[in-house]
Write a protein that holds these residues in place. Sequence first.
Motif, PDB file in Angstrom:
ATOM      1  N   SER A   1     -17.720 -40.500 -32.405  1.00 14.34           N
ATOM      2  CA  SER A   1     -18.583 -39.738 -31.489  1.00 14.34           C
ATOM      3  C   SER A   1     -19.576 -40.638 -30.757  1.00 14.34           C
ATOM      4  O   SER A   1     -20.136 -40.255 -29.745  1.00 14.34           O
ATOM      5  CB  SER A   1     -19.348 -38.661 -32.261  1.00 14.34           C
ATOM      6  OG  SER A   1     -20.400 -39.229 -33.013  1.00 14.34           O
TER       7      SER A   1
ATOM      8  N   LEU B   1      -9.226 -34.924 -27.984  1.00 13.35           N
ATOM      9  CA  LEU B   1      -9.404 -33.528 -28.396  1.00 13.35           C
ATOM     10  C   LEU B   1      -8.169 -32.665 -28.122  1.00 13.35           C
ATOM     11  O   LEU B   1      -8.070 -31.560 -28.629  1.00 13.35           O
ATOM     12  CB  LEU B   1     -10.639 -32.932 -27.711  1.00 13.35           C
ATOM     13  CG  LEU B   1     -11.968 -33.599 -28.109  1.00 13.35           C
ATOM     14  CD1 LEU B   1     -13.125 -33.068 -27.263  1.00 13.35           C
ATOM     15  CD2 LEU B   1     -12.270 -33.405 -29.590  1.00 13.35           C
TER      16      LEU B   1
ATOM     17  N   LEU C   1     -12.020 -39.271 -28.173  1.00 16.35           N
ATOM     18  CA  LEU C   1     -11.938 -38.285 -29.258  1.00 16.35           C
ATOM     19  C   LEU C   1     -10.564 -37.610 -29.330  1.00 16.35           C
ATOM     20  O   LEU C   1     -10.252 -36.955 -30.319  1.00 16.35           O
ATOM     21  CB  LEU C   1     -13.012 -37.196 -29.071  1.00 16.35           C
ATOM     22  CG  LEU C   1     -14.408 -37.458 -29.635  1.00 16.35           C
ATOM     23  CD1 LEU C   1     -14.970 -38.818 -29.254  1.00 16.35           C
ATOM     24  CD2 LEU C   1     -15.386 -36.375 -29.182  1.00 16.35           C
TER      25      LEU C   1
ATOM     26  N   ILE D   1     -15.616 -39.470 -23.794  1.00 15.80           N
ATOM     27  CA  ILE D   1     -15.186 -38.332 -24.622  1.00 15.80           C
ATOM     28  C   ILE D   1     -13.667 -38.363 -24.848  1.00 15.80           C
ATOM     29  O   ILE D   1     -13.178 -37.827 -25.845  1.00 15.80           O
ATOM     30  CB  ILE D   1     -15.640 -36.992 -23.999  1.00 15.80           C
ATOM     31  CG1 ILE D   1     -15.513 -35.850 -25.025  1.00 15.80           C
ATOM     32  CG2 ILE D   1     -14.878 -36.668 -22.721  1.00 15.80           C
ATOM     33  CD1 ILE D   1     -16.139 -34.539 -24.613  1.00 15.80           C
TER      34      ILE D   1
ATOM     35  N   TRP E   1     -20.826 -36.122 -30.027  1.00 13.19           N
ATOM     36  CA  TRP E   1     -20.670 -36.840 -28.750  1.00 13.19           C
ATOM     37  C   TRP E   1     -21.665 -36.284 -27.724  1.00 13.19           C
ATOM     38  O   TRP E   1     -22.355 -37.030 -27.038  1.00 13.19           O
ATOM     39  CB  TRP E   1     -19.234 -36.708 -28.215  1.00 13.19           C
ATOM     40  CG  TRP E   1     -19.086 -37.398 -26.896  1.00 13.19           C
ATOM     41  CD1 TRP E   1     -18.761 -38.702 -26.674  1.00 13.19           C
ATOM     42  CD2 TRP E   1     -19.355 -36.830 -25.607  1.00 13.19           C
ATOM     43  NE1 TRP E   1     -18.808 -38.983 -25.328  1.00 13.19           N
ATOM     44  CE2 TRP E   1     -19.176 -37.851 -24.656  1.00 13.19           C
ATOM     45  CE3 TRP E   1     -19.749 -35.563 -25.167  1.00 13.19           C
ATOM     46  CZ2 TRP E   1     -19.354 -37.649 -23.287  1.00 13.19           C
ATOM     47  CZ3 TRP E   1     -19.939 -35.354 -23.802  1.00 13.19           C
ATOM     48  CH2 TRP E   1     -19.733 -36.391 -22.878  1.00 13.19           C
TER      49      TRP E   1
ATOM     50  N   ALA F   1     -16.957 -33.880 -31.341  1.00  9.33           N
ATOM     51  CA  ALA F   1     -17.274 -33.372 -29.994  1.00  9.33           C
ATOM     52  C   ALA F   1     -18.748 -32.983 -29.906  1.00  9.33           C
ATOM     53  O   ALA F   1     -19.435 -33.280 -28.924  1.00  9.33           O
ATOM     54  CB  ALA F   1     -16.383 -32.178 -29.654  1.00  9.33           C
TER      55      ALA F   1
ATOM     56  N   VAL G   1     -17.400 -31.227 -22.199  1.00 15.04           N
ATOM     57  CA  VAL G   1     -16.641 -30.764 -23.367  1.00 15.04           C
ATOM     58  C   VAL G   1     -15.603 -29.719 -22.945  1.00 15.04           C
ATOM     59  O   VAL G   1     -14.466 -29.738 -23.417  1.00 15.04           O
ATOM     60  CB  VAL G   1     -17.586 -30.224 -24.472  1.00 15.04           C
ATOM     61  CG1 VAL G   1     -16.785 -29.643 -25.626  1.00 15.04           C
ATOM     62  CG2 VAL G   1     -18.500 -31.334 -24.976  1.00 15.04           C
TER      63      VAL G   1
ATOM     64  N   ASN H   1     -15.266 -26.315 -29.654  1.00 13.22           N
ATOM     65  CA  ASN H   1     -15.944 -27.599 -29.422  1.00 13.22           C
ATOM     66  C   ASN H   1     -17.202 -27.393 -28.589  1.00 13.22           C
ATOM     67  O   ASN H   1     -18.254 -27.970 -28.876  1.00 13.22           O
ATOM     68  CB  ASN H   1     -15.004 -28.576 -28.692  1.00 13.22           C
ATOM     69  CG  ASN H   1     -13.822 -28.983 -29.560  1.00 13.22           C
ATOM     70  OD1 ASN H   1     -13.876 -28.890 -30.793  1.00 13.22           O
ATOM     71  ND2 ASN H   1     -12.750 -29.431 -28.933  1.00 13.22           N
TER      72      ASN H   1
ATOM     73  N   LYS I   1     -12.820 -33.145 -35.750  1.00 13.33           N
ATOM     74  CA  LYS I   1     -12.712 -33.318 -34.299  1.00 13.33           C
ATOM     75  C   LYS I   1     -13.838 -32.557 -33.605  1.00 13.33           C
ATOM     76  O   LYS I   1     -14.459 -33.041 -32.664  1.00 13.33           O
ATOM     77  CB  LYS I   1     -11.355 -32.814 -33.795  1.00 13.33           C
ATOM     78  CG  LYS I   1     -10.217 -33.804 -33.962  1.00 13.33           C
ATOM     79  CD  LYS I   1     -10.340 -34.948 -32.972  1.00 13.33           C
ATOM     80  CE  LYS I   1      -9.348 -36.061 -33.226  1.00 13.33           C
ATOM     81  NZ  LYS I   1      -8.186 -36.054 -32.362  1.00 13.33           N
ATOM     82  N   THR I   2     -14.089 -31.345 -34.077  1.00 15.71           N
ATOM     83  CA  THR I   2     -15.150 -30.535 -33.474  1.00 15.71           C
ATOM     84  C   THR I   2     -16.524 -31.139 -33.782  1.00 15.71           C
ATOM     85  O   THR I   2     -17.413 -31.152 -32.931  1.00 15.71           O
ATOM     86  CB  THR I   2     -15.032 -29.087 -33.973  1.00 15.71           C
ATOM     87  OG1 THR I   2     -13.763 -28.580 -33.570  1.00 15.71           O
ATOM     88  CG2 THR I   2     -16.132 -28.202 -33.419  1.00 15.71           C
TER      89      THR I   2
END
Length: 310
Positions: free
Chosen positions: A213, A223, A221, A218, A241, A238, A256, A266, A234-235
Amino acid sequence: MEQLLNKIKGAIYGQAVGDALGLGTEGMTDEDMAWKYPSGITHYGDIFQDRHRKRWKIGDWTDDTDMMLCIANAVIEDKGVNLTTIARNFKEWALGEPMGIGENTFKVLMMGDYVDNPLGVSEKVWKKSHCQSAANGGLMRTSIVGLFPKAVEQCAADICRLTHYDPRCVGSCVIVSELIHALVYDKQCPSYHQMLELGRKYDDRIGEYIDLSRNGDIRALELQDDDTVGYTLKTLAAGLWAYWHAKSFEEGLLEVVHAGGDADTNAAVACAILGAKYGFNAIPSEYTNGLIYKEQLDSVISGIYDIICK
Ligand SMILES: [Mg+2]
């Protein structure tokens, strides 16, 4: 006191705004977004009306904020934290056939003896997954716990375990709740190293995502990665981040949301953090006024504020 209220409102509205706009790109890849949003998505009214999304009205939020409200309303009713009331509210909500309910959450809440023994049921379902299941359904609703005046770590852990027993889920809820608590109550925020330490208390796999993060881009990540969409870490990444890198509420929200993947969750987590950081007054009013059920948020805000100020 006015600043405290601004931060409380910021966290609650932030979560709902992220959830409501994030629905627009939930489950999407860059290719999907390029086709459905050639000039991006910035308003609820932009949300592409496919089979998944048209079930919600424009300006409605999804299960993430629904479940946050289940916790908030239980705490207001009890004037404190009683896990049985929260479990009862979860169950009642699930019985109403809510849209967007997560797979793990559904499995746990549908067990017949859930309200009598929520932690036992939740642990059993987790063990049935061979201790692999670590979805973001606990994390998506934890913002409200950060607003509690005390015992944040214990409450975040207990309330997470009501449906998500995995230590990665518990650790991510504790980190986000503690961060929101520090932002709202104007305390020293946990540093990068303190977050790592807090994560390590629960599970060694958390640190890698806190690290991730810190990366300025971004996209690092990943996602949209199929294998990890909906994964609690992962969340968490986010959300953190956005905390480290977003210069404003709106910038974090749009970054996001445009990252796709499990975007509603997220963004719900990221924007609860950003709302706590920058305050309600920093959220553009088109987003707050566009929420069609915002009276529900206002009622919870005043109920929680009354408890804190007593
Ligand atoms: Mg959702």
